[in-house]
Design a protein around this motif. Structure first.
Motif, PDB file in Angstrom:
ATOM      1  N   GLY A  67       0.797  -1.216   0.000  1.00 19.60           N
ATOM      2  CA  GLY A  67       0.000   0.000   0.000  1.00 19.60           C
ATOM      3  C   GLY A  67       0.832   1.269   0.000  1.00 19.60           C
ATOM      4  O   GLY A  67       0.367   2.320   0.413  1.00 19.60           O
ATOM      5  N   CYS A  68       2.067   1.187  -0.477  1.00 15.99           N
ATOM      6  CA  CYS A  68       2.976   2.339  -0.476  1.00 15.99           C
ATOM      7  C   CYS A  68       2.751   3.270  -1.659  1.00 15.99           C
ATOM      8  O   CYS A  68       3.263   4.386  -1.672  1.00 15.99           O
ATOM      9  CB  CYS A  68       4.430   1.865  -0.504  1.00 15.99           C
ATOM     10  N   ILE A  71      -1.767   6.589  -6.845  1.00 14.39           N
ATOM     11  CA  ILE A  71      -1.886   7.117  -8.208  1.00 14.39           C
ATOM     12  C   ILE A  71      -2.986   8.159  -8.164  1.00 14.39           C
ATOM     13  O   ILE A  71      -4.115   7.866  -7.757  1.00 14.39           O
ATOM     14  CB  ILE A  71      -2.225   6.014  -9.241  1.00 14.39           C
ATOM     15  N   ASN A  72      -2.639   9.369  -8.558  1.00 12.58           N
ATOM     16  CA  ASN A  72      -3.580  10.494  -8.536  1.00 12.58           C
ATOM     17  C   ASN A  72      -4.250  10.643  -7.169  1.00 12.58           C
ATOM     18  O   ASN A  72      -5.433  10.932  -7.058  1.00 12.58           O
ATOM     19  CB  ASN A  72      -4.626  10.360  -9.646  1.00 12.58           C
ATOM     20  N   GLY A  73      -3.477  10.383  -6.098  1.00  8.87           N
ATOM     21  CA  GLY A  73      -3.960  10.598  -4.739  1.00  8.87           C
ATOM     22  C   GLY A  73      -4.693   9.440  -4.111  1.00  8.87           C
ATOM     23  O   GLY A  73      -5.098   9.523  -2.971  1.00  8.87           O
ATOM     24  N   ALA A  74      -4.877   8.326  -4.817  1.00  9.87           N
ATOM     25  CA  ALA A  74      -5.608   7.182  -4.268  1.00  9.87           C
ATOM     26  C   ALA A  74      -4.674   5.981  -4.140  1.00  9.87           C
ATOM     27  O   ALA A  74      -3.844   5.732  -5.017  1.00  9.87           O
ATOM     28  CB  ALA A  74      -6.784   6.823  -5.163  1.00  9.87           C
ATOM     29  N   GLU A  75      -4.822   5.221  -3.043  1.00 12.58           N
ATOM     30  CA  GLU A  75      -4.025   4.021  -2.849  1.00 12.58           C
ATOM     31  C   GLU A  75      -4.446   2.972  -3.870  1.00 12.58           C
ATOM     32  O   GLU A  75      -5.638   2.782  -4.119  1.00 12.58           O
ATOM     33  CB  GLU A  75      -4.229   3.496  -1.432  1.00 12.58           C
ATOM     34  N   VAL A  76      -3.473   2.295  -4.476  1.00 12.80           N
ATOM     35  CA  VAL A  76      -3.741   1.332  -5.541  1.00 12.80           C
ATOM     36  C   VAL A  76      -3.032   0.014  -5.257  1.00 12.80           C
ATOM     37  O   VAL A  76      -2.149  -0.052  -4.417  1.00 12.80           O
ATOM     38  CB  VAL A  76      -3.289   1.885  -6.914  1.00 12.80           C
TER      39      VAL A  76
END
Length: 133
Positions: A67-68, A71-76
């Protein structure tokens, strides 16, 4: 091109990182190169954006599983995709230990506390370990 790591103190900038976990902060950010096609799997995107930090797909997948990566402010996660122009950010823990949320279910009296240890007076009958299955 990679942007310099910085402390993101401005509220307007910090708002971009709504996926940042409690106790974590963004430590690195970069724009995904335009050569990366839209819909590219994230391990490949991470390797293309920062090959020095992620020289192998294994290392990129490990960071994604932990969870590090934002992308564009969201965890991916590994199954996500991204493309050129997206903002990739890495988050890392900045505050040590566990941060409890809410009120404890019973009053807790702290008998002693310093930097490395705490002695707590636990009420009788309160379980300290989960029951074995």
């Amino acid at each position: 091109s990679a942007l310099a790591s910085s402390e993101l103190a401005a509220p307007a900038v910090r708002a971009l990182y709504n996926g940042t976990r409690l106790g974590h902060a963004v430590t690195f950010e970069a724009v995904v190169p335009p050569s990366v096609a839209p819909g590219t799997p994230l391990p490949e995107v991470v390797m293309a954006t920062d090959p020095g930090r992620f020289p192998t797909a294994s290392r990129a997948r490990k960071a994604l599983r932990r969870g590090c990566v934002l992308i564009n402010g969201a965890e991916v996660r590994c199954i996500s995709t991204a493309g050129g122009g997206d903002l990739l950010a890495l988050q890392a823990r900045v505050s040590p230990g566990f941060s409890p949320r809410g009120k404890p279910p019973f009053p807790v009296e702290v008998a002693y506390e310093d930097e490395s240890i705490a002695v707590v007076l636990k009420p009788a009958g309160v379980c300290t370990h989960p029951p074995a299955d």
